[in-house]
Design a protein around this motif. Sequence first.
Motif, PDB file in Angstrom:
ATOM      1  N   SER A   1       0.826  -1.215   0.000  1.00  0.00           N
ATOM      2  CA  SER A   1       0.000   0.000   0.000  1.00  0.00           C
ATOM      3  C   SER A   1       0.857   1.261   0.000  1.00  0.00           C
ATOM      4  N   LEU A   2       2.079   1.190   0.558  1.00  0.00           N
ATOM      5  CA  LEU A   2       2.984   2.331   0.477  1.00  0.00           C
ATOM      6  C   LEU A   2       3.403   2.580  -0.970  1.00  0.00           C
ATOM      7  N   LEU A   3       3.666   1.499  -1.708  1.00  0.00           N
ATOM      8  CA  LEU A   3       3.970   1.649  -3.129  1.00  0.00           C
ATOM      9  C   LEU A   3       2.769   2.227  -3.876  1.00  0.00           C
ATOM     10  N   ALA A   4       1.570   1.772  -3.502  1.00  0.00           N
ATOM     11  CA  ALA A   4       0.355   2.303  -4.135  1.00  0.00           C
ATOM     12  C   ALA A   4       0.212   3.792  -3.854  1.00  0.00           C
ATOM     13  N   LEU A   5       0.501   4.204  -2.620  1.00  0.00           N
ATOM     14  CA  LEU A   5       0.405   5.626  -2.275  1.00  0.00           C
ATOM     15  C   LEU A   5       1.467   6.435  -3.018  1.00  0.00           C
TER      16      LEU A   5
ATOM     17  N   VAL B   1     -10.199   7.490 -10.603  1.00  0.00           N
ATOM     18  CA  VAL B   1      -9.312   6.332 -10.580  1.00  0.00           C
ATOM     19  C   VAL B   1      -9.193   5.858  -9.136  1.00  0.00           C
ATOM     20  N   LEU B   2      -9.189   4.523  -8.960  1.00  0.00           N
ATOM     21  CA  LEU B   2      -8.950   3.906  -7.660  1.00  0.00           C
ATOM     22  C   LEU B   2      -7.648   3.123  -7.747  1.00  0.00           C
ATOM     23  N   ILE B   3      -6.729   3.327  -6.786  1.00  0.00           N
ATOM     24  CA  ILE B   3      -5.426   2.674  -6.799  1.00  0.00           C
ATOM     25  C   ILE B   3      -5.278   1.831  -5.538  1.00  0.00           C
ATOM     26  N   VAL B   4      -4.876   0.581  -5.714  1.00  0.00           N
ATOM     27  CA  VAL B   4      -4.685  -0.323  -4.580  1.00  0.00           C
ATOM     28  C   VAL B   4      -3.411  -1.133  -4.780  1.00  0.00           C
ATOM     29  N   GLY B   5      -2.807  -1.553  -3.668  1.00  0.00           N
ATOM     30  CA  GLY B   5      -1.694  -2.488  -3.732  1.00  0.00           C
ATOM     31  C   GLY B   5      -2.219  -3.897  -3.953  1.00  0.00           C
TER      32      GLY B   5
ATOM     33  N   ILE C   1      -1.197  -2.035  -8.054  1.00  0.00           N
ATOM     34  CA  ILE C   1       0.252  -1.869  -7.994  1.00  0.00           C
ATOM     35  C   ILE C   1       0.861  -3.116  -7.365  1.00  0.00           C
ATOM     36  N   HIS C   2       1.754  -3.762  -8.089  1.00  0.00           N
ATOM     37  CA  HIS C   2       2.415  -4.954  -7.575  1.00  0.00           C
ATOM     38  C   HIS C   2       3.655  -4.574  -6.780  1.00  0.00           C
ATOM     39  N   SER C   3       4.218  -5.553  -6.107  1.00  0.00           N
ATOM     40  CA  SER C   3       5.350  -5.287  -5.217  1.00  0.00           C
ATOM     41  C   SER C   3       6.598  -4.944  -6.001  1.00  0.00           C
ATOM     42  N   ALA C   4       7.585  -4.424  -5.316  1.00  0.00           N
ATOM     43  CA  ALA C   4       8.849  -4.060  -5.951  1.00  0.00           C
ATOM     44  C   ALA C   4       9.549  -5.278  -6.541  1.00  0.00           C
TER      45      ALA C   4
ATOM     46  N   VAL D   1      -4.319  -9.130 -13.665  1.00  0.00           N
ATOM     47  CA  VAL D   1      -4.273  -8.488 -12.355  1.00  0.00           C
ATOM     48  C   VAL D   1      -3.397  -9.289 -11.393  1.00  0.00           C
ATOM     49  N   ALA D   2      -3.439 -10.620 -11.503  1.00  0.00           N
ATOM     50  CA  ALA D   2      -2.671 -11.467 -10.587  1.00  0.00           C
ATOM     51  C   ALA D   2      -1.196 -11.556 -10.948  1.00  0.00           C
ATOM     52  N   HIS D   3      -0.867 -11.519 -12.252  1.00  0.00           N
ATOM     53  CA  HIS D   3       0.490 -11.873 -12.664  1.00  0.00           C
ATOM     54  C   HIS D   3       1.275 -10.770 -13.368  1.00  0.00           C
ATOM     55  N   ALA D   4       0.673  -9.634 -13.691  1.00  0.00           N
ATOM     56  CA  ALA D   4       1.388  -8.583 -14.419  1.00  0.00           C
ATOM     57  C   ALA D   4       2.568  -8.074 -13.607  1.00  0.00           C
ATOM     58  N   MET D   5       3.622  -7.676 -14.313  1.00  0.00           N
ATOM     59  CA  MET D   5       4.835  -7.171 -13.658  1.00  0.00           C
ATOM     60  C   MET D   5       4.940  -5.654 -13.735  1.00  0.00           C
ATOM     61  N   SER D   6       3.858  -5.009 -14.107  1.00  0.00           N
ATOM     62  CA  SER D   6       3.763  -3.549 -14.100  1.00  0.00           C
ATOM     63  C   SER D   6       2.411  -3.208 -13.487  1.00  0.00           C
ATOM     64  N   PRO D   7       2.143  -1.940 -13.207  1.00  0.00           N
ATOM     65  CA  PRO D   7       0.785  -1.595 -12.793  1.00  0.00           C
ATOM     66  C   PRO D   7      -0.226  -2.081 -13.827  1.00  0.00           C
ATOM     67  N   ILE D   8      -1.320  -2.646 -13.356  1.00  0.00           N
ATOM     68  CA  ILE D   8      -2.360  -3.172 -14.246  1.00  0.00           C
ATOM     69  C   ILE D   8      -3.644  -2.391 -14.005  1.00  0.00           C
ATOM     70  N   VAL D   9      -4.246  -1.918 -15.082  1.00  0.00           N
ATOM     71  CA  VAL D   9      -5.457  -1.098 -15.005  1.00  0.00           C
ATOM     72  C   VAL D   9      -6.639  -1.910 -15.519  1.00  0.00           C
ATOM     73  N   VAL D  10      -7.693  -1.993 -14.721  1.00  0.00           N
ATOM     74  CA  VAL D  10      -8.930  -2.656 -15.136  1.00  0.00           C
ATOM     75  C   VAL D  10      -9.997  -1.585 -15.314  1.00  0.00           C
ATOM     76  N   VAL D  11     -10.500  -1.452 -16.535  1.00  0.00           N
ATOM     77  CA  VAL D  11     -11.517  -0.447 -16.853  1.00  0.00           C
ATOM     78  C   VAL D  11     -12.873  -1.141 -16.895  1.00  0.00           C
ATOM     79  N   PRO D  12     -13.778  -0.807 -15.984  1.00  0.00           N
ATOM     80  CA  PRO D  12     -15.070  -1.509 -15.948  1.00  0.00           C
ATOM     81  C   PRO D  12     -16.024  -1.006 -17.019  1.00  0.00           C
ATOM     82  N   ALA D  13     -16.888  -1.905 -17.458  1.00  0.00           N
ATOM     83  CA  ALA D  13     -17.924  -1.506 -18.403  1.00  0.00           C
ATOM     84  C   ALA D  13     -18.853  -0.481 -17.771  1.00  0.00           C
TER      85      ALA D  13
END
Length: 311
Positions: free
Chosen positions: A21-25, A106-110, A140-143, A293-305
């Motif tokens: 969550s610190l990375l997300a912030l 936009v909503l951002i979460v770790g 946002i995934h971990s470092a 969302v589970a496996h990406a190695m960069s920030p992953i954005v999900v855009v809802p319908a």
Amino acid sequence: MNGTARRSPLVVVGVDGSNSSLLALGFAKEYAHKLHGRLRAVSTWTYPISYNPLPVSWSPEEETRSQLRQASQEVFGDTLPNWYESVVREGSAASNLIAESRAADVLIVGSRGHGGFAGLLLGSVSSQCASHSRCPVIVIHSADSDPNYANEAGQTGLLESARDRPVVVGHDGSANADDALEWALSTAAQLGASVEVVRTWNLDRIPPQFTEEHGYVPSFDEVTARVRRDLVAETRGLIERHPTVEVTLRAALARPAGELIASSQRALMVVVGSRGRGGFAGLILGSVSTECVAHAMSPIVVVPAASRSES
């Protein structure tokens, strides 16, 4: 999203004191600053279920406030900008953040918080937010997942490489894929990044043009070229609305999730729609977006319908 196009976008980030969550912030700070937006950090608390008596003087609300103050200080330093606010609310993290998504841009979460099991790739809060948010969600995934994360907690520096790393977006021809592409193009224009649009095909789902030509077996290159031509034709209108963004369109013989996850190694972020053409209509989050969302190695954005059809 409500309001005019010129208003300051509202970015909401979930903070629970974990490294994720610190990375997300830290990412949310960079993102909101570059988009000239407002940033709201949200922490939540509940009374724990315990069979042992809790200290009378202990307050979960005050502990959460202290934790959020510490996280804010780690990321911003001693002086907080006037475009940043922090709030503490009672209740579950997922339900509060999903409620916030109704007004947020936009909503951002770790990807992983304090709860759950360490072996899980995705936490329950990030999973629920990706499934139920009313606005685009950035996970946002971990470092450890991305060498471009800085080592200092809360300081990612990811968006500083916007000119060198593309925003990668998956497009399968669905309406929700158009939503994802529109978000990617708009965001890339603000960040000064390029966009790479990817469409995949596989042997189980050859484009119908070829299956209708009985007696002729096309080469893989022919099918890939046709898939790319279809992608160009179907996305031209959206792309032309963003003339300042450099766009690359690519077709590949691959599994869609696998190709996007592989692309995430060099991407600024990967953008997907919550639901594509495949799977079952009753599912809230599609298999491709779930895997990314589970496996990406960069920030992953999900855009809802829902961000297209509902306020």
